[in-house]
Scaffold this motif. Structure first.
Motif, PDB file in Angstrom:
ATOM      1  N   ALA A 395      63.532 -18.914  13.385  1.00  0.00           N
ATOM      2  CA  ALA A 395      62.860 -18.164  13.256  1.00  0.00           C
ATOM      3  C   ALA A 395      62.643 -17.853  14.477  1.00  0.00           C
ATOM      4  O   ALA A 395      63.065 -16.728  15.346  1.00  0.00           O
ATOM      5  CB  ALA A 395      61.937 -17.413  12.373  1.00  0.00           C
ATOM      6  N   ASP A 396      62.207 -18.332  14.805  1.00  0.00           N
ATOM      7  CA  ASP A 396      62.133 -18.600  16.816  1.00  0.00           C
ATOM      8  C   ASP A 396      63.067 -18.557  17.911  1.00  0.00           C
ATOM      9  O   ASP A 396      62.958 -17.176  18.246  1.00  0.00           O
ATOM     10  CB  ASP A 396      61.047 -19.466  17.112  1.00  0.00           C
ATOM     11  N   GLU A 399      64.759 -14.875  17.168  1.00  0.00           N
ATOM     12  CA  GLU A 399      63.562 -13.803  18.309  1.00  0.00           C
ATOM     13  C   GLU A 399      64.277 -13.704  18.995  1.00  0.00           C
ATOM     14  O   GLU A 399      63.744 -12.847  19.884  1.00  0.00           O
ATOM     15  CB  GLU A 399      62.243 -13.803  17.658  1.00  0.00           C
ATOM     16  N   LYS A 400      64.544 -14.976  19.729  1.00  0.00           N
ATOM     17  CA  LYS A 400      64.920 -15.002  21.417  1.00  0.00           C
ATOM     18  C   LYS A 400      66.896 -14.498  21.471  1.00  0.00           C
ATOM     19  O   LYS A 400      66.925 -14.892  23.006  1.00  0.00           O
ATOM     20  CB  LYS A 400      64.984 -16.565  21.896  1.00  0.00           C
ATOM     21  N   LYS A 495      67.975  -6.497  12.304  1.00  0.00           N
ATOM     22  CA  LYS A 495      67.645  -7.097  13.276  1.00  0.00           C
ATOM     23  C   LYS A 495      66.622  -8.611  12.696  1.00  0.00           C
ATOM     24  O   LYS A 495      65.272  -7.916  12.482  1.00  0.00           O
ATOM     25  CB  LYS A 495      67.386  -6.029  13.924  1.00  0.00           C
ATOM     26  N   LEU A 496      65.999  -8.991  13.592  1.00  0.00           N
ATOM     27  CA  LEU A 496      64.441  -9.910  13.911  1.00  0.00           C
ATOM     28  C   LEU A 496      64.663 -10.231  15.288  1.00  0.00           C
ATOM     29  O   LEU A 496      64.753 -11.228  16.115  1.00  0.00           O
ATOM     30  CB  LEU A 496      64.384 -11.162  12.947  1.00  0.00           C
ATOM     31  N   GLY A 497      63.715  -9.499  16.462  1.00  0.00           N
ATOM     32  CA  GLY A 497      62.802  -9.059  17.517  1.00  0.00           C
ATOM     33  C   GLY A 497      64.350  -9.315  17.999  1.00  0.00           C
ATOM     34  O   GLY A 497      64.897  -8.038  18.014  1.00  0.00           O
ATOM     35  N   GLN A 498      64.770  -9.988  18.544  1.00  0.00           N
ATOM     36  CA  GLN A 498      66.768  -9.874  20.031  1.00  0.00           C
ATOM     37  C   GLN A 498      67.143 -10.538  19.408  1.00  0.00           C
ATOM     38  O   GLN A 498      69.125 -10.078  19.410  1.00  0.00           O
ATOM     39  CB  GLN A 498      66.243 -10.750  20.966  1.00  0.00           C
ATOM     40  N   ARG A 500      69.192 -11.349  14.891  1.00  0.00           N
ATOM     41  CA  ARG A 500      70.011 -10.178  14.206  1.00  0.00           C
ATOM     42  C   ARG A 500      69.937 -11.486  12.903  1.00  0.00           C
ATOM     43  O   ARG A 500      70.736 -12.800  13.060  1.00  0.00           O
ATOM     44  CB  ARG A 500      71.171  -9.477  14.110  1.00  0.00           C
TER      45      ARG A 500
END
Length: 974
Positions: A395-396, A399-400, A495-498, A500
C-alpha cells in the motif's frame, strides 16, 4: 545549338563572328607615338611640324587582344550554357508548371530544390513565360495555384517549406489542372520528385501530369545516387526486446553509411550506432544496448545529418522499459511451469520489460525483495489476501506511484482484501459447463477513455469463469477498462495516492479464459507496464522526476490535443495553427497530415508520440513513368550560364587594351614603328590572354577548389610533433608485451637502482622456476605514468615521502580496487625497531592516509599467499622478523567483501624487510647485498616470498579453491 556539353540559347548571334576580319582591319592600327625632338635655342621653330599622318600598325599581340575581346562579346550575346541538361524541360510556349514534392522526404536536400526552382524561374523569365508553382504537400487549408509572372513566382517559391508529412500528388495534379485550364501554348511540367511512392498513387499522378503537358514537356527531377531520402522508426524489438531503430530507403542502389543517435528529452546524446546499407538492401535494423535507466531517458532517435521529420522517431512511454515484479500464489508453479499464470505474463512482457522473479516462497520476503529493486509494476497472480507487513509495504509503495496488477484465481473467489479496485462478490461466476445454462462470454468493445483504446478485440476470445465486482460499489473512483459483451467488468482500476490498483477478473493462465493466448493480452500488459514510474523503496516523497514523467501515463482522455510537433526538418516546436486534436482511439495508427502533424499529443505528463513512419511502414521507389517523360536529376544543377563570365573576360581584355595603348603612347614598349617588340610586351599579352581564357572556361566551382580549403570546408590540421605520444605508446607496448613488474621512482637514485636490480633478479628467478617470463622491470613516476599495465608494483617508502595529490590517490585507489597489488616496503626493520613505529611509518601514513584502504591484518595461517607457489610460514627480505601485512578477509559474504571482488587477491602488502635488496643480483647472478640474520637460506626464502607474491597477483585464489577438490571427487564417485 549544342556542342557537346556547351549549348547556345541564341545561336543566330554567332553569325557576328563573320565580322571579325573587318574588326581586325579596323583595330590593327594605333595612334602614332609622340616624337622626341631636340630643343636647341637656334632651331625653335624648325622641324617641329610632323607631316607624316599615316597611323602606325599595332603590335600583333595588341590586335589579338582586341579580336579576342570582340569574339567574347559575340559568344556572350549568344547565351552559352555549360551542361544544359535541364533546358530540355522547358520546351513549349505556355506556362512552366513547377510541381514540388515538399513532404518530409524533401527536407534533407531542400536547398537543392530551392536552387532548382530558382533556376527554372530564371529560364522562364528569359523565355518570357509565366510560372505556376504547385506544392504536393499542402501548406495551408484550401490552398490554390495560379499562373504568375516570374518575379511573383519567386516570392511564392520563397514561402515554400518542407512539411512533416507525406505529399498528396493526386490532389496537387488536380490543383495544377485547374490553374492551367485555358492557358495558351504548351505547358511544360517539371516535377521535382523525392523518389518515393508514398501512397501508391505516384503512377496515377504522373499520368495526370502527362496529360497536362500534352503540348509541352514533362520532366521528372530525381535525387539519384546516394542522395535518396532515408526514413526511421524506433521501438521495442519483438524478438530482441531491445530498443531498435528501423532504417528505410526506397531504392537498393549502391552502399550507404551513416549513424543513428539516441537523444534524451533534455537534448543529450545517450548512444550512437552505425549502419551500412549494402547493394539491394532497403531496410536495416540497428539495436541500442543501453542500461534500463538510460534507455528510459531516450526521447527521440534520429539519423545523423538527415534533417527530415521522417528521419526522426519520437519515443513515449510505450517504447520505454520498466521493472515488473512477478509473484504467484499458485502451488503448482514448479510442477507444471507451462501452465502457470506467470508463464503467460513472462511471455507477454519479456520483450518489453525487465522482469523480477523474487527467490523463495515467502510472500512477505518476496514483496520486499521486489520493491527493494525499484520495481515500477507489481503483478500478483492468484494471491487472495494481502495482510500484515505485506499489505502495508504494498500500500505504501502504491501511494508513492507504483502500479499493482492482480489476477483472479480460486483464492480470490473467497473474498479479497483492501488492495483491490472494487469489493468482490463471494463465489465468482461460471459461464458455460455441465451445470450452467449460460454460455462463455465474448469481450465487448473497448471504450475510448480506456488505456486499451484502439486495441482490436479478437472475436475468438471468450471467458468461461470470472470473479464479480459488487455493482453497488462501482463508484466514480472505479474505472472499467474492459468489459464482457453483457457489460460485466473484466478489468477494473482505482487510484490510490499517486499509484493505481488494477484487477483482471480472470486468471493469468487459460483456466478461466483464453485471453492469455491472444495478442490482445500482450498489448494490455504492455500498456499497463508503461503506466508505472520508478519508486525508490526509501523515498517517502513519491515525487515524479522529469526523466520518468512520461512514464506516468494514467488518464487517457478521449481527445489528445497537440503539445509539440515536428516541422519538416524534424525540429520539435510549438504546434502550428492548423494542428487539430486527435481522437485517442485513432492515435495508434494515425497517418500525419496538415491537420495532425507528427509530434506529441495528450496530457503534458503523459504524451502520446505520433511519428511519420510506423512499425509496418515501408518506402517504395517511384514506378515506371509515362512514355516521353524526361528523367533528370538534381546533379544537373551543376550546369552554368557562361554569359556573365564571357562578358567579364571581354571587359578584362578591353581594360588590358587600354593599359597597353597608354604604355605605347608613352613609349613604354620602345616605339610604335619597331618591328621587334620587347619580350616583356609579349609576355604581358600572353599572361592577359591566359587569364581571360581561364575566366572563360572555368565554372564558378573551379575557384572554390583552388582556394586552399579542405574539400569538406574544414581547416587542415597542422602536423604536430608526435614524440611525446610515441614515447608513451612505446612504453605501454613494452609494459603489456610481457608480464612487467613496476617500481615507484622515489627520486633517490640509490634506492631506485636497488628496486630495479631487485625486481630484475626476481624476474630471472621467475623465468627459471615458473612458467612466467617477465620483461625488464620499469620505473614508474607515480604522478604522471599509467599504472594499470603492471600486476605488481613495488613501492619503497622513504622517510621524507610527502602526501600525494587527490588525482594520484584516485588513480591508485582505482588500481587497487580493479585487481592491482602494491607492495609498500618501509625498509626500516633492520634499524633495530620492532616493525611498528619505524621512521618510515609516518611517511607511509602520509602516502596512504587518504586512500580508501581496506582493513589490514598479519598474514593468516591459511592465507593464499602462504601457498600460492611455495609453502611459507614467514616472509623475510634483507631483514627477517618484520611482519607482513595483507588485506583482511571478512568472514561475511556481503557485497562489500573486497577479496571476492578481486578474486581473492589482496590489493596491498606492507612489509619492513627490504625485499628488493634481498632480490638484487649482479649480471653474473651474485647477490649485491648481504641478508642479515639467516644467510643465503634467508635469501632463498626471500626469493620464494617474491615468487608467491607474483603468483598470487596473477592467479588469484586458485590455491584456496583446491581445498574443495576432495569433496568434488567424492561426489563424482572417484
Amino acid at each position: 545549338m549544342s556542342l557537346g556539353a556547351l549549348t547556345f540559347l541564341s545561336p543566330w548571334l554567332l553569325a557576328s563572328l563573320a565580322a571579325l576580319p573587318i574588326i581586325y582591319w579596323l583595330l590593327r592600327t594605333v595612334p602614332p607615338s609622340p616624337r622626341q625632338v631636340t630643343f636647341p635655342p637656334t632651331r625653335i621653330l624648325v622641324g617641329l611640324e610632323n607631316k607624316d599622318k599615316t597611323p602606325a600598325a599595332s603590335p600583333w599581340w595588341l590586335t589579338l587582344i582586341r579580336l579576342l575581346a570582340a569574339a567574347l562579346f559575340i559568344f556572350a550575346l549568344a547565351d552559352p550554357v555549360m551542361n544544359p541538361t535541364r533546358e530540355a524541360a522547358l520546351k513549349g510556349t505556355g506556362p512552366i508548371a513547377i510541381v514540388v514534392d515538399n513532404g518530409w522526404s524533401s527536407a534533407a536536400h531542400w536547398d537543392q530544390r530551392k536552387r532548382m526552382i530558382d533556376r527554372l524561374i530564371t529560364d522562364a523569365e528569359g523565355q518570357s513565360r509565366a510560372v505556376v508553382i504547385v506544392p504536393t504537400a499542402p501548406t495551408s487549408k484550401g490552398a490554390t495555384a495560379q499562373i504568375e509572372a516570374p518575379s511573383d513566382a519567386r516570392s511564392t517559391a520563397a514561402a515554400l517549406m518542407p512539411q512533416p508529412f507525406a505529399p498528396d500528388r493526386l490532389a496537387a495534379a488536380n490543383t495544377l489542372a485547374a490553374a492551367v485550364e485555358g492557358a495558351a501554348g504548351g505547358t511544360s511540367v517539371v516535377w521535382l520528385s523525392d523518389d518515393i511512392d508514398h501512397d501508391g498513387n505516384a503512377a496515377a499522378a504522373a499520368a495526370k501530369l502527362r496529360e497536362l503537358a500534352t503540348d509541352g514537356t514533362l520532366a521528372v527531377v530525381e535525387d539519384g545516387g546516394n542522395r535518396e531520402p532515408l526514413g526511421l522508426n524506433a521501438g521495442i524489438g519483438i524478438q530482441s526486446g531491445r530498443l531498435e531503430a528501423r532504417i528505410l530507403r526506397p531504392n537498393g542502389d549502391g552502399t550507404r553509411d551513416g549513424f543513428v543517435h539516441a537523444i534524451s528529452t533534455r537534448g543529450q546524446s545517450l548512444a550512437e550506432a552505425s549502419f551500412r546499407f549494402l547493394p539491394g538492401q532497403t531496410e536495416l535494423v540497428v539495436p541500442f544496448d543501453l542500461p534500463l535507466e538510460l534507455r528510459n531517458q531516450i526521447g527521440r532517435v534520429e539519423i545523423a545529418g538527415e534533417r527530415a521529420a521522417g528521419a526522426v522517431s519520437l519515443i513515449d512511454a510505450r517504447s520505454q522499459w520498466h521493472r515488473v515484479a512477478l509473484i504467484s500464489g499458485e502451488s503448482r508453479e514448479q510442477a507444471q511451469p507451462l501452465l502457470a499464470p506467470l508463464y503467460y505474463i513472462e511471455k507477454a512482457l519479456a520483450p518489453s520489460a525487465e522482469l523480477i522473479r523474487p527467490k523463495g516462497s515467502n510472500l512477505v520476503a518476496g514483496i520486499q525483495e521486489a520493491l527493494s529493486q525499484n520495481a515500477s509494476v507489481l503483478m500478483l497472480a492468484d494471491i487472495g489476501t494481502l495482510s500484515g507487513d505485506a499489505a502495508h509495504h504494498v500500500a505504501d509503495w502504491v501511494e508513492k506511484g507504483g502500479v499493482l496488477v492482480r489476477f483472479a484465481g480460486p483464492r480470490l473467489e473467497n473474498g479479497g482484501d483492501e488492495l483491490l479496485p472494487v469489493p468482490l462478490r463471494l463465489g465468482g461466476r461460471t459461464l458455460g459447463g455441465a451445470l450452467s445454462w449460460s454460455t462463455p462470454q465474448k469481450l465487448g468493445p473497448i471504450e475510448n477513455q480506456s488505456p486499451f483504446a484502439g486495441l482490436t478485440v479478437p472475436p475468438e476470445v471468450t471467458v468461461n469463469r470470472q470473479v464479480l465486482a459488487d455493482p453497488a460499489m462501482l463508484g466514480p473512483d472505479v474505472q472499467v477498462w474492459a468489459r464482457l459483451e453483457d457489460g460485466t467488468p473484466l478489468v477494473t482500476e482505482r487510484k490510490l495516492g499517486q499509484g493505481r490498483i488494477i484487477l483482471f477478473h480472470v486468471t493469468a493462465n487459460t483456466d478461466w479464459s483464453n485471453l492469455p493466448l491472444s495478442g490482445l493480452f500482450v498489448e494490455m500488459l504492455r500498456r499497463i507496464a508503461a503506466l508505472g514510474t520508478s519508486v525508490a523503496s526509501g523515498d517517502a516523497s513519491g515525487s515524479v522526476t522529469a526523466d520518468n514523467a512520461v512514464a506516468t501515463a494514467a488518464d487517457m482522455p478521449a481527445v489528445l490535443p497537440p503539445l509539440q510537433t515536428l516541422n519538416g526538418y524534424g525540429v520539435l516546436g510549438p504546434p502550428p495553427p492548423t494542428a487539430q486534436p486527435v481522437a485517442a482511439e485513432k492515435a495508434h495508427d494515425l497517418v500525419p497530415t496538415l491537420d495532425h502533424p507528427p509530434g506529441y499529443y495528450g496530457a503534458g505528463n503523459a504524451p502520446r508520440a505520433i511519428n511519420v513512419l510506423h512499425t509496418d511502414s515501408s518506402l517504395a521507389p517511384l514506378p515506371p513513368l509515362p512514355s516521353g517523360t524526361d528523367r533528370l536529376n538534381y546533379s544537373s544543377e551543376s550546369s552554368q550560364p557562361l554569359k556573365p563570365w564571357l562578358l567579364l573576360a571581354a571587359l578584362g581584355l578591353l581594360f588590358a587594351d587600354m593599359i597597353a595603348v597608354i604604355l605605347l603612347r608613352a613609349g613604354g614598349f620602345g616605339g610604335v614603328r619597331r618591328r621587334t617588340q620587347r619580350p616583356a610586351g609579349a609576355a604581358l599579352a600572353l599572361a592577359v590572354i591566359g587569364a581571360g581564357a581561364m575566366l572563360t572556361v572555368a565554372p564558378p566551382q573551379a575557384f572554390a577548389q583552388t582556394s586552399g580549403a579542405s574539400p569538406a570546408g574544414a581547416a587542415v590540421p597542422r602536423p604536430q610533433n608526435p614524440s611525446v605520444n610515441q614515447a608513451t605508446d612505446e612504453r605501454a607496448i613494452e609494459a603489456t608485451a610481457k608480464v612487467t613488474l613496476g617500481y615507484v621512482l622515489t627520486g633517490n637514485a640509490e634506492v631506485d637502482e636497488i628496486s630495479r636490480v631487485g625486481l630484475d633478479g626476481l624476474g630471472r628467478l621467475l623465468s627459471v622456476r615458473t612458467a612466467i617470463e617477465p620483461g625488464r622491470p620499469l620505473g614508474i613516476n607515480i604522478l604522471t605514468d599509467e599504472i594499470a599495465f603492471y600486476p605488481v608494483i613495488y613501492w619503497p617508502v622513504l622517510p621524507d615521502a610527502q602526501a600525494l595529490p587527490e588525482d594520484v590517490l584516485a588513480k591508485i585507489d582505482a588500481y587497487m580496487k580493479q585487481g592491482g597489488l602494491i607492495v609498500f616496503d618501509t625498509r626500516d626493520y633492520g634499524l633495530g625497531l620492532t616493525g611498528t613505529g619505524g621512521p618510515s611509518e609516518a611517511a607511509l601514513k602520509r602516502i596512504t592516509g587518504k586512500l580508501d584502504m581496506p582493513r589490514l591484518e598479519p598474514v593468516p595461517e591459511n592465507h593464499v599467499l602462504t601457498k600460492a607457489f611455495y609453502l611459507l610460514r614467514n616472509f623475510p627480505g634483507r631483514w627477517d622478523g618484520g611482519q607482513l601485512w595483507v588485506e583482511a578477509l571478512d568472514n561475511d559474504d556481503g557485497p562489500s567483501r573486497r577479496a571476492r571482488i578481486s578474486d581473492g587477491v589482496t590489493s596491498i602488502i606492507v612489509t619492513a624487510n627490504d625485499l628488493a635488496s634481498a632480490w638484487a643480483l649482479d649480471e653474473s647472478g651474485r647477490p649485491l647485498y648481504p641478508t642479515v640474520g639467516g644467510g643465503e637460506n634467508q635469501r632463498e626464502m626471500a626469493f620464494r616470498t617474491g615468487v608467491n607474491i607474483v603468483m598470487h597477483a596473477l592467479t588469484g585464489n586458485y590455491k584456496a579453491d583446491q581445498v574443495h577438490v576432495p569433496a568434488l571427487l567424492e561426489r563424482l564417485g572417484q
